[in-house]
Scaffold this active site. Structure first.
Site, PDB file in Angstrom:
ATOM      1  N   ASN A  10       1.020  -1.254  -0.067  1.00  0.00           N
ATOM      2  CA  ASN A  10      -0.059   0.013   0.000  1.00  0.00           C
ATOM      3  C   ASN A  10       0.942   1.312  -0.088  1.00  0.00           C
ATOM      4  O   ASN A  10       1.539   1.525   1.087  1.00  0.00           O
ATOM      5  CB  ASN A  10      -0.948  -0.062   1.398  1.00  0.00           C
ATOM      6  CG  ASN A  10      -1.699   1.211   1.421  1.00  0.00           C
ATOM      7  OD1 ASN A  10      -1.752   2.187   0.551  1.00  0.00           O
ATOM      8  ND2 ASN A  10      -2.377   1.422   2.696  1.00  0.00           N
ATOM      9  N   LYS A  12      -0.072   4.202  -0.345  1.00  0.00           N
ATOM     10  CA  LYS A  12      -0.464   5.526   0.367  1.00  0.00           C
ATOM     11  C   LYS A  12      -0.328   6.700  -0.630  1.00  0.00           C
ATOM     12  O   LYS A  12      -0.306   6.405  -1.846  1.00  0.00           O
ATOM     13  CB  LYS A  12      -0.090   5.686   1.692  1.00  0.00           C
ATOM     14  CG  LYS A  12      -0.165   4.279   2.703  1.00  0.00           C
ATOM     15  CD  LYS A  12       0.215   4.730   3.986  1.00  0.00           C
ATOM     16  CE  LYS A  12       0.195   3.389   4.831  1.00  0.00           C
ATOM     17  NZ  LYS A  12       0.311   3.512   6.170  1.00  0.00           N
ATOM     18  N   HIS A  97      -9.339   0.842   5.574  1.00  0.00           N
ATOM     19  CA  HIS A  97      -8.012   1.131   5.968  1.00  0.00           C
ATOM     20  C   HIS A  97      -8.258   1.983   7.107  1.00  0.00           C
ATOM     21  O   HIS A  97      -9.107   2.807   7.093  1.00  0.00           O
ATOM     22  CB  HIS A  97      -7.071   1.522   4.835  1.00  0.00           C
ATOM     23  CG  HIS A  97      -5.555   1.581   5.449  1.00  0.00           C
ATOM     24  ND1 HIS A  97      -5.228   2.641   6.210  1.00  0.00           N
ATOM     25  CD2 HIS A  97      -4.674   0.601   5.284  1.00  0.00           C
ATOM     26  CE1 HIS A  97      -3.948   2.256   6.704  1.00  0.00           C
ATOM     27  NE2 HIS A  97      -3.640   1.274   6.046  1.00  0.00           N
ATOM     28  N   GLU A  99      -6.778   4.368   8.322  1.00  0.00           N
ATOM     29  CA  GLU A  99      -6.305   5.793   8.009  1.00  0.00           C
ATOM     30  C   GLU A  99      -7.641   6.303   7.385  1.00  0.00           C
ATOM     31  O   GLU A  99      -8.211   7.458   7.667  1.00  0.00           O
ATOM     32  CB  GLU A  99      -5.151   6.010   6.861  1.00  0.00           C
ATOM     33  CG  GLU A  99      -3.909   5.876   7.886  1.00  0.00           C
ATOM     34  CD  GLU A  99      -2.878   5.429   7.014  1.00  0.00           C
ATOM     35  OE1 GLU A  99      -2.973   5.586   5.716  1.00  0.00           O
ATOM     36  OE2 GLU A  99      -1.682   4.825   7.388  1.00  0.00           O
ATOM     37  N   GLU A 169      -5.156  -5.505  10.673  1.00  0.00           N
ATOM     38  CA  GLU A 169      -4.017  -4.396  10.911  1.00  0.00           C
ATOM     39  C   GLU A 169      -4.312  -3.697  12.116  1.00  0.00           C
ATOM     40  O   GLU A 169      -5.329  -2.861  12.410  1.00  0.00           O
ATOM     41  CB  GLU A 169      -4.135  -3.357   9.495  1.00  0.00           C
ATOM     42  CG  GLU A 169      -3.842  -3.984   8.408  1.00  0.00           C
ATOM     43  CD  GLU A 169      -3.188  -2.951   7.389  1.00  0.00           C
ATOM     44  OE1 GLU A 169      -2.209  -3.319   6.840  1.00  0.00           O
ATOM     45  OE2 GLU A 169      -4.068  -1.827   7.369  1.00  0.00           O
ATOM     46  N   GLY A 175       2.394   1.942  10.899  1.00  0.00           N
ATOM     47  CA  GLY A 175       3.586   3.121  10.618  1.00  0.00           C
ATOM     48  C   GLY A 175       4.202   3.403  11.705  1.00  0.00           C
ATOM     49  O   GLY A 175       4.676   4.492  11.967  1.00  0.00           O
ATOM     50  N   SER A 215       3.682  -2.542  10.308  1.00  0.00           N
ATOM     51  CA  SER A 215       5.163  -2.641  10.362  1.00  0.00           C
ATOM     52  C   SER A 215       5.737  -3.808  10.142  1.00  0.00           C
ATOM     53  O   SER A 215       6.726  -4.193  10.724  1.00  0.00           O
ATOM     54  CB  SER A 215       5.507  -2.027  11.755  1.00  0.00           C
ATOM     55  OG  SER A 215       4.777  -0.836  12.108  1.00  0.00           O
TER      56      SER A 215
HETATM   57  C1  PEP Z   1      -0.508  -0.080   6.050  1.00  0.00           C
HETATM   58  O1  PEP Z   1      -0.816   1.011   5.981  1.00  0.00           O
HETATM   59  O2  PEP Z   1      -1.308  -0.689   5.765  1.00  0.00           O
HETATM   60  C2  PEP Z   1       0.506  -0.792   6.973  1.00  0.00           C
HETATM   61  C3  PEP Z   1       0.434  -1.845   7.163  1.00  0.00           C
HETATM   62  O3  PEP Z   1       1.486   0.362   7.070  1.00  0.00           O
HETATM   63  P1  PEP Z   1       2.885   0.074   7.860  1.00  0.00           P
HETATM   64  O4  PEP Z   1       3.480  -1.198   6.996  1.00  0.00           O
HETATM   65  O5  PEP Z   1       3.715   1.269   7.396  1.00  0.00           O
HETATM   66  O6  PEP Z   1       3.061  -0.139   9.107  1.00  0.00           O
END
Ligand code: PEP
Length: 253
Positions: A10, A12, A97, A99, A169, A175, A215
């Protein structure tokens, strides 16, 4: 039941068109040898979908989008309908997601409507669920995930459900550099699979791929992906560099 590992990146709101094309070229070189064992998808920003789609021709990397509107077309200034994404060669759409939930008011009911639109257009959803840190600390993780899943998946039958991808997630791991331990993640993934069993029966639940996201990096991917109910990863930050993303793709032994 063997589920094919599915790693999705992703991007973003990152990468110009020029930068996207460089990354795609590097990725195609970096992961060519493992692409049959593992399914790989990338989700560039909307502005890069068309050129990236062309750049992925004759590759086994699938194209994903990061969101869509529930309506096919109409007076929705600034939005993008699922048929528009399908026309560009998009196969998967990330929905719900954290966000989008936290910053743009996305709800489970909205994800449910968008899922219907994605299926109608001939694509598949990657449906994201996960708890906040407060919810985890209050021991509400499994209940939160259950509410989200039921809200997002209501009304869909087993035939459709078998093709869905669910991404667990934990919000506190996105992040932040904090990853759920493989034990913490497996516990939630197993719970998700048992909820899917309740909704659609065991045969279908065994077919659904459940990605972990939060992460994921080269150095924790192998351990996470070795868990019985972790069938892949949704990768944010580490998907922006070809070497980092390729190392995650290659982590699945
Ligand atoms: C995400 O945005 O779906 C995500 C898992 O981000 P990150 O890997 O940066 O934690």
């Amino acid at each position: 039941m063997t589920r094919r590992c599915f790693i999705a990146g992703n991007w973003k709101m990152n990468k110009s068109v020029a930068e996207s094309l460089v990354l795609v070229r590097e990725l195609r070189n970096a992961i060519s040898v493992v692409r049959d064992r593992v399914e790989v998808a990338i989700a560039p920003p909307f502005t890069a979908l068309h050129p990236v789609s062309k750049a992925l021709e004759d590759s086994n990397i699938s194209l994903a989008a990061q969101n869509c509107h529930a309506a096919e077309s109409g007076a929705f200034t600034g939005e993008i309908g699922a048929p528009m994404l399908k026309e560009l060669g998009v196969s998967y759409v990330i929905l719900g997601h954290s966000e989008r939930r936290q910053l743009f008011g996305e709800t489970d009911a909205g994800v449910n409507r968008k899922t219907a639109a994605v299926l109608k257009a001939g694509m598949l959803p990657i449906i994201c669920v996960g708890e906040t840190l407060d919810e985890r600390e209050a021991s509400r993780t499994l209940a939160v995930v259950e509410t989200q899943l039921k809200g997002c998946l209501g009304g869909f039958g087993a035939a459709e459900g078998a093709k869905f991808v669910i991404a667990y997630e934990p919000v506190w791991a996105i992040g932040t550099g904090k990853t759920a331990t493989s034990r913490q993640a497996q516990e939630v993934h197993a719970h998700i699979r048992s909820l899917l069993t309740g909704l659609w029966g065991a045969d279908t639940a065994q077919q659904v791929r459940i990605q972990y996201g939060g992460s994921v990096k080269a150095d924790n991917a192998a351990e996470l992906l070795s868990q019985p109910d972790i069938d892949g990863a949704l990768v944010g930050g580490a998907s922006l560099k070809a070497a980092d993303f390729a190392a995650i793709v290659k982590a699945k032994a």
